[in-house]
Design a protein around this motif. Sequence first.
Motif, PDB file in Angstrom:
ATOM      1  N   ASP A  45      62.606 -26.780 -29.830  1.00 12.09           N
ATOM      2  CA  ASP A  45      63.145 -27.714 -30.819  1.00 12.09           C
ATOM      3  C   ASP A  45      64.188 -27.056 -31.717  1.00 12.09           C
ATOM      4  O   ASP A  45      65.173 -27.686 -32.106  1.00 12.09           O
ATOM      5  CB  ASP A  45      62.018 -28.275 -31.687  1.00 12.09           C
ATOM      6  CG  ASP A  45      61.134 -29.253 -30.931  1.00 12.09           C
ATOM      7  OD1 ASP A  45      61.692 -30.054 -30.158  1.00 12.09           O
ATOM      8  OD2 ASP A  45      59.908 -29.207 -31.097  1.00 12.09           O
ATOM      9  N   SER A  46      63.953 -25.807 -32.074  1.00 14.78           N
ATOM     10  CA  SER A  46      64.826 -25.146 -33.045  1.00 14.78           C
ATOM     11  C   SER A  46      65.852 -24.222 -32.395  1.00 14.78           C
ATOM     12  O   SER A  46      66.534 -23.462 -33.088  1.00 14.78           O
ATOM     13  CB  SER A  46      63.976 -24.341 -34.043  1.00 14.78           C
ATOM     14  OG  SER A  46      63.139 -23.410 -33.366  1.00 14.78           O
TER      15      SER A  46
ATOM     16  N   ASP B  89      67.624 -31.314 -28.553  1.00 15.56           N
ATOM     17  CA  ASP B  89      68.573 -31.733 -29.584  1.00 15.56           C
ATOM     18  C   ASP B  89      69.590 -32.669 -28.926  1.00 15.56           C
ATOM     19  O   ASP B  89      70.454 -32.243 -28.156  1.00 15.56           O
ATOM     20  CB  ASP B  89      69.277 -30.500 -30.161  1.00 15.56           C
ATOM     21  CG  ASP B  89      70.268 -30.846 -31.255  1.00 15.56           C
ATOM     22  OD1 ASP B  89      70.506 -32.053 -31.488  1.00 15.56           O
ATOM     23  OD2 ASP B  89      70.818 -29.916 -31.865  1.00 15.56           O
TER      24      ASP B  89
ATOM     25  N   ARG C 284      70.291 -24.430 -33.291  1.00 15.49           N
ATOM     26  CA  ARG C 284      70.432 -25.625 -34.129  1.00 15.49           C
ATOM     27  C   ARG C 284      71.865 -25.876 -34.581  1.00 15.49           C
ATOM     28  O   ARG C 284      72.295 -27.018 -34.732  1.00 15.49           O
ATOM     29  CB  ARG C 284      69.525 -25.498 -35.353  1.00 15.49           C
ATOM     30  CG  ARG C 284      68.080 -25.886 -35.069  1.00 15.49           C
ATOM     31  CD  ARG C 284      67.228 -25.760 -36.309  1.00 15.49           C
ATOM     32  NE  ARG C 284      65.903 -26.329 -36.108  1.00 15.49           N
ATOM     33  CZ  ARG C 284      64.904 -26.167 -36.955  1.00 15.49           C
ATOM     34  NH1 ARG C 284      65.079 -25.480 -38.071  1.00 15.49           N
ATOM     35  NH2 ARG C 284      63.728 -26.705 -36.703  1.00 15.49           N
ATOM     36  N   ASP C 285      72.623 -24.799 -34.774  1.00 19.98           N
ATOM     37  CA  ASP C 285      74.012 -24.969 -35.230  1.00 19.98           C
ATOM     38  C   ASP C 285      74.996 -25.087 -34.068  1.00 19.98           C
ATOM     39  O   ASP C 285      76.205 -25.147 -34.269  1.00 19.98           O
ATOM     40  CB  ASP C 285      74.424 -23.814 -36.145  1.00 19.98           C
ATOM     41  CG  ASP C 285      74.331 -22.454 -35.453  1.00 19.98           C
ATOM     42  OD1 ASP C 285      73.922 -22.411 -34.263  1.00 19.98           O
ATOM     43  OD2 ASP C 285      74.670 -21.444 -36.088  1.00 19.98           O
TER      44      ASP C 285
ATOM     45  N   TRP D  51      67.564 -24.984 -24.054  1.00 27.05           N
ATOM     46  CA  TRP D  51      67.892 -26.197 -24.803  1.00 27.05           C
ATOM     47  C   TRP D  51      66.891 -27.319 -24.493  1.00 27.05           C
ATOM     48  O   TRP D  51      66.802 -28.276 -25.237  1.00 27.05           O
ATOM     49  CB  TRP D  51      69.313 -26.640 -24.475  1.00 27.05           C
ATOM     50  CG  TRP D  51      70.345 -25.864 -25.234  1.00 27.05           C
ATOM     51  CD1 TRP D  51      70.884 -26.175 -26.444  1.00 27.05           C
ATOM     52  CD2 TRP D  51      70.959 -24.635 -24.846  1.00 27.05           C
ATOM     53  NE1 TRP D  51      71.794 -25.222 -26.834  1.00 27.05           N
ATOM     54  CE2 TRP D  51      71.865 -24.258 -25.861  1.00 27.05           C
ATOM     55  CE3 TRP D  51      70.845 -23.794 -23.735  1.00 27.05           C
ATOM     56  CZ2 TRP D  51      72.648 -23.106 -25.802  1.00 27.05           C
ATOM     57  CZ3 TRP D  51      71.611 -22.653 -23.670  1.00 27.05           C
ATOM     58  CH2 TRP D  51      72.505 -22.312 -24.694  1.00 27.05           C
TER      59      TRP D  51
END
Length: 478
Positions: free
Chosen positions: A406-407, A442, A410-411, A402
């Motif tokens: 970056d991706s 995130d 994501r959800d 994490w």
Amino acid sequence: MLYLPAFNPLSGDKEIYRYIARVMLKGGVPYKDVFDHKPPLIFFLNYAALLLGGDWGQWLIDMALALLTTGLFYRLCKRHQLPYPWLLPLLFNLMIRDHLMCLGMGMTREYTTMFLLLFFCAVMGRSRYRYFLMGGISGLVFFMQQDQVLALLPFFLYAFLPGEDKSPLWARALRVGAGFLLVALPIVLYFSFHHALGDLWQDAFRFNFTWYTTTLKETTWDHWRKIKATLDQGNYELPSVVALTLGVSSVFFRHSNKKLLALSLVAVVLSISTEFMGGRDIRPRIFEMGFTHYFLPLSASLPILLFAVFAFTQEPVLQGFKAQGIYGVLLCASLLYTDIQHGTHLQRKKDDLTVMSPEMNYLRQHRPGDYQLFIFFDNNCIYAYNEFGIIGPTRWVYQHFWELYDSWDRDHALFLSIEQDLLRHRTKYIVNFCLEEKFFRDKTAYAEWRSFLSRYYDRVEIKGEKDAEMWKLKGEPE
């Protein structure tokens, strides 16, 4: 002797390997019940160490492998009549035990470094099982640390060059394949029996070729800066400069085996090619020296290069007792001093800041059982699971993805699954090292984590705490 169990430094990676071995000991399966992206051989090795007594079992395995590697390399040097047949094996040991680089015993690259030198001894040996051994050792490397297979390729090429062996090419390839299968087949059968072949493929292979090579990128000059800083501060610079200077110079000198010399030079580059496969050394808050153990393979590739120089040179300046004695001093003196200095200032593992932290002292007074402790965002503190002999509540035993990608998630599906695991097992204690949102790429994931803690857990104030927070499940007694 510098890394007896009492003095073997704590490292997050090693604690993860031992933790996964403990999961296996309690009936779990790597990748299926606990995530890691390392190939499985390191977990089986740690599993064997636990059966042999834990720390001392690992020390015995490590010592035996180091003695075997040193002995076979010494025999090879002696057979080729080097003036000081002990010199290059000594250099190998001084480099692989350099405390500024190795992080103690038990790292995957320590084992693949020994395997690389064993592989070279097999290539240069006279055993009728030469190709079978090459296949077996390459299997050990592949299932220990895949990228280190690259360093074997030059010596595979050397063994299969025309004129090096009169037996048919197909027969040699068949023997190599048989040796590889001897390692691969039991591993495949184990995961097949536990219905975890898909997990093995996804986590130990596919993950490494998708996510793991796409971390924060460095420029080419950043890579060279990091290599220079690490070699210098880790005390590898002088051996590297001397070995590469002699190796490159010998290309232009009289030399009876320039094929081996050229391939040994290539192997040196390939042995540290991992540095160029991603930006893992430019993670936030890491500057100059980072993942020093990535350079451990030089402990084998540089002595191999020097062997190719000294064993086949036809130049007086590189031959004889006096010449190689001078080079030996240049190669070993600084490393020997570093090891002596380290040996006279050994730090006991029990004095490590993680081992003696306020959180660990609190947990020793409120000893948790299986699933009752969760360590969040500190790999070193996974040591807690191992000290208490317990397993955690979720397969996501570490969480730095994490921070890196970056991706990633994501959800929040993976992150929410961690929270559900904590609630399902009614995990009593959480040691939270994620105190600021900068730990998350995130920021919404960080907000979700803080919200989860405040909803289901109460803060436990511990005297002296600094880098972590202790949380206890609401409604649970001390």
